[in-house]
Design an enzyme around this catalytic site. Structure first.
Site, PDB file in Angstrom:
ATOM      1  N   ASN A  12       0.875  -1.171   0.000  1.00  0.00           N
ATOM      2  CA  ASN A  12       0.000   0.000   0.000  1.00  0.00           C
ATOM      3  C   ASN A  12       0.913   1.221   0.000  1.00  0.00           C
ATOM      4  O   ASN A  12       1.371   1.666   1.044  1.00  0.00           O
ATOM      5  CB  ASN A  12      -0.882  -0.070   1.256  1.00  0.00           C
ATOM      6  CG  ASN A  12      -1.797   1.131   1.417  1.00  0.00           C
ATOM      7  OD1 ASN A  12      -1.665   2.124   0.714  1.00  0.00           O
ATOM      8  ND2 ASN A  12      -2.714   1.036   2.366  1.00  0.00           N
ATOM      9  N   ARG A  96      -2.234  -1.788  -3.764  1.00  0.00           N
ATOM     10  CA  ARG A  96      -3.332  -0.829  -3.680  1.00  0.00           C
ATOM     11  C   ARG A  96      -3.030   0.273  -4.683  1.00  0.00           C
ATOM     12  O   ARG A  96      -1.966   0.898  -4.630  1.00  0.00           O
ATOM     13  CB  ARG A  96      -3.401  -0.220  -2.279  1.00  0.00           C
ATOM     14  CG  ARG A  96      -4.444   0.889  -2.181  1.00  0.00           C
ATOM     15  CD  ARG A  96      -4.341   1.644  -0.859  1.00  0.00           C
ATOM     16  NE  ARG A  96      -5.352   2.688  -0.775  1.00  0.00           N
ATOM     17  CZ  ARG A  96      -5.187   3.824  -0.099  1.00  0.00           C
ATOM     18  NH1 ARG A  96      -4.059   4.067   0.562  1.00  0.00           N
ATOM     19  NH2 ARG A  96      -6.135   4.709  -0.064  1.00  0.00           N
ATOM     20  N   HIS A 185     -10.791   5.038  -1.020  1.00  0.00           N
ATOM     21  CA  HIS A 185     -10.905   4.160   0.155  1.00  0.00           C
ATOM     22  C   HIS A 185     -11.935   3.051  -0.090  1.00  0.00           C
ATOM     23  O   HIS A 185     -12.497   2.501   0.847  1.00  0.00           O
ATOM     24  CB  HIS A 185     -11.348   4.932   1.420  1.00  0.00           C
ATOM     25  CG  HIS A 185     -10.396   5.978   1.885  1.00  0.00           C
ATOM     26  ND1 HIS A 185     -10.805   7.229   2.291  1.00  0.00           N
ATOM     27  CD2 HIS A 185      -9.053   5.943   2.036  1.00  0.00           C
ATOM     28  CE1 HIS A 185      -9.759   7.940   2.655  1.00  0.00           C
ATOM     29  NE2 HIS A 185      -8.673   7.182   2.516  1.00  0.00           N
ATOM     30  N   ARG A 246      -5.965  17.780   4.643  1.00  0.00           N
ATOM     31  CA  ARG A 246      -6.755  18.246   3.482  1.00  0.00           C
ATOM     32  C   ARG A 246      -8.018  18.951   3.955  1.00  0.00           C
ATOM     33  O   ARG A 246      -8.646  18.536   4.924  1.00  0.00           O
ATOM     34  CB  ARG A 246      -7.155  17.060   2.592  1.00  0.00           C
ATOM     35  CG  ARG A 246      -5.960  16.320   2.017  1.00  0.00           C
ATOM     36  CD  ARG A 246      -6.365  15.059   1.272  1.00  0.00           C
ATOM     37  NE  ARG A 246      -5.435  13.981   1.591  1.00  0.00           N
ATOM     38  CZ  ARG A 246      -5.668  12.687   1.429  1.00  0.00           C
ATOM     39  NH1 ARG A 246      -6.822  12.276   0.922  1.00  0.00           N
ATOM     40  NH2 ARG A 246      -4.783  11.783   1.768  1.00  0.00           N
ATOM     41  N   GLU A 389      -7.669  -3.170   5.081  1.00  0.00           N
ATOM     42  CA  GLU A 389      -7.508  -3.044   3.631  1.00  0.00           C
ATOM     43  C   GLU A 389      -6.557  -4.102   3.093  1.00  0.00           C
ATOM     44  O   GLU A 389      -6.778  -4.650   2.006  1.00  0.00           O
ATOM     45  CB  GLU A 389      -6.983  -1.639   3.284  1.00  0.00           C
ATOM     46  CG  GLU A 389      -8.033  -0.548   3.477  1.00  0.00           C
ATOM     47  CD  GLU A 389      -7.420   0.854   3.559  1.00  0.00           C
ATOM     48  OE1 GLU A 389      -6.763   1.162   4.572  1.00  0.00           O
ATOM     49  OE2 GLU A 389      -7.596   1.632   2.613  1.00  0.00           O
TER      50      GLU A 389
HETATM   51  C1  LIG Z   1      -7.252   8.083  -1.101  1.00  0.00           C
HETATM   52  C2  LIG Z   1      -6.673   8.514   0.189  1.00  0.00           C
HETATM   53  O1  LIG Z   1      -7.004   9.541   0.721  1.00  0.00           O
HETATM   54  O2  LIG Z   1      -5.824   7.659   0.746  1.00  0.00           O
HETATM   55  P1  LIG Z   1      -5.055   7.861   2.134  1.00  0.00           P
HETATM   56  O3  LIG Z   1      -6.112   7.988   3.191  1.00  0.00           O
HETATM   57  O4  LIG Z   1      -4.250   6.593   2.263  1.00  0.00           O
HETATM   58  O5  LIG Z   1      -4.230   9.099   1.989  1.00  0.00           O
HETATM   59 MG   LIG Z   2      -5.502   4.410   5.361  1.00  0.00          MG
END
Ligand SMILES: CC(=O)OP(=O)(O)O
Ligand SMILES: [Mg+2]
Ligand SMILES: Nc1ncnc2c1ncn2[C@@H]1O[C@H](COP(=O)(O)OP(=O)(O)O)[C@@H](O)[C@H]1O
Length: 403
Positions: A12, A96, A185, A246, A389
């Protein structure tokens, strides 16, 4: 396809990390697991847990330049346990892959065409797909004879109806540039919604679930009878919930405003919204444990960040309740969802009219297994369901290579 061994290595690769697990699919045993973090920095760290031998965790702190070097280091750790990538027991390597666009709806054997397609999707997953590609190419170089399989984060969401997947923008522009909501996800949302049905003693086809995957990245999904009907992430993993770094949802005009009035370039705004926003932008910390510690000490900024995080979560619970019409369960998962009882409590607080409540005693308990935290007799269950996952990817990969 015929597989010789029964083991699957799952990789991953995130933007600056690689998580990995080696599983034996004959009995589901986890043989090794680990994490390489801060790839590309001076302070890279590898933590390897040799589960098969029962040995102690091993940690290395030394600069690891890129995902290729990271995977070489992982291969060396596995070899030290007698579980090297050259093992004939290895049936496949599962990767992944974050962005699979609209076309990849199933686990896919990686060929040159598949690699080219993952590469073509880089513009819509600039943080994730390049890392995934490096991981795949390095693994292919180490074991060119072995099936390498991609499992896409977007796959589970390809069932979203068009009215949930399309943005309300000019159709010709959207289609020319593949601008639509893909969702991410998905492996976790699929696994957790299925486990939630199991916890309720029902078949997934009978159950409507709102899954809240709250890790560093975070997303919510409305799952009706085992199929995704809406999800909070969009073209990229930036839309939706407030995350570690984010912003999640905002008025798109914020971008024009900053470009015009703060003389910020598009790349600077991209980095602001993906890396310097969310919890870290609001209070300087992206780890919920640290935020709770600061709140306990009376820190106002940490409290506001927590409140903004929970408010957004509550909005999505309400929205997906309306989308589903009838909800059987709300399931919390991933690092924050599984461990942060105050987040669960605050997100569900005040939703009694929707049949939702959290039992304080049950919610405060810690356990690594799936459980209900709603009071007995609740109309809608609230569940904590640990995601896995890597196990889900390994299961899908092994099914493909032994089919
Ligand atoms: C798609 C995504 O946000 O993945 P991660 O949570 O692993 O950064
Ligand atoms: Mg994660
Ligand atoms: N015991 C805990 N209490 C509260 N939050 C936690 C706890 N453990 C982990 N977390 C949160 O989980 C986050 C990591 O979640 P995880 O699902 O591992 O993320 P990712 O897979 O995106 O790296 C951490 O940043 C932290 O905010």
């Amino acid at each position: 396809m015929t597989a010789n061994g029964t083991r699957v290595l799952v990789l991953n690769s995130g933007s600056s990390s690689v998580k990995y697990q080696l599983l034996d699919m004959a009995d589901g045993a986890r043989l090794a697991a680990g994490l390489v973090e801060r790839i590309g920095e001076q302070t890279s760290r590898l933590v390897h847990t040799p589960l098969a031998t029962g040995g102690d965790k091993r940690e290395q702190e030394a600069p690891i330049a890129d995902h290729s070097a990271a995977l070489q280091a992982v291969a060396a750790e596995l070899a030290a346990d007698g579980l090297g990538l050259d093992s004939p027991e290895l049936a496949a390597i599962g990767h992944r892959v974050v962005h699979g666009g609209k076309q990849f709806t199933e686990p896919t054997l990686i060929t040159d065409e598949v690699l080219a397609e993952i590469e073509r999707l880089i513009p819509v997953a600039p943080l994730h797909n390049p890392a995934n590609l490096t991981g795949i190419r390095t693994a292919m170089a180490l074991r060119p004879d072995l099936p390498q399989v991609a499992v896409f984060d977007t796959a589970f969401h390809t069932t979203m109806p068009e009215h949930a997947a399309r943005y309300a923008i000019d159709v010709a522009t959207a289609d020319a540039y593949r601008v639509r909501r893909y969702g991410f996800h998905g492996t976790s949302h699929a696994y957790v919604s299925r486990k939630t049905a199991e916890l309720l003693g029902k078949d997934p086809s009978e159950v409507n679930v709102i899954v809240l995957h709250l890790g560093n990245g975070a997303s919510a999904t409305a799952v009706a009878g085992g199929r995704c009907v809406d999800t909070s992430m969009g073209l990229t993993p930036l839309e939706g919930l407030v995350m570690g770094t984010r912003s999640g949802d905002l008025d798109p005009a914020v971008i024009f405003h900053l470009a015009r009035n703060a003389s910020m370039s598009i790349d600077e705004i991209d980095s602001l919204l993906n890396k310097k926003s969310g919890l870290i932008g609001l209070c300087g910390d992206n780890d919920m444990r640290e935020i709770r510690r600061r709140i306990d000490e009376g820190d106002e900024r940490a409290k506001l960040a927590f409140d903004i995080y929970v408010h957004r979560l509550k909005k999505y619970i309400g929205a997906y309740y309306a989308v589903l019409g009838r909800v059987d369960a709300v399931a919390f998962t991933a690092g924050v969802g599984e461990n942060a009882a105050p987040v669960r409590e605050a997100a569900i607080a005040g939703l009694e009219e929707l049949g939702l409540a959290v039992d304080a005693g049950l919610n405060a308990e810690h356990s690594g297994s799936a459980r209900l935290v709603s009071p007995a007799g609740s109309r809608v269950a609230v569940a904590v369901v640990p995601t896995d996952e890597e196990l889900e990817i390994a299961t899908q990969v092994y099914a493909l290579v032994t089919a």
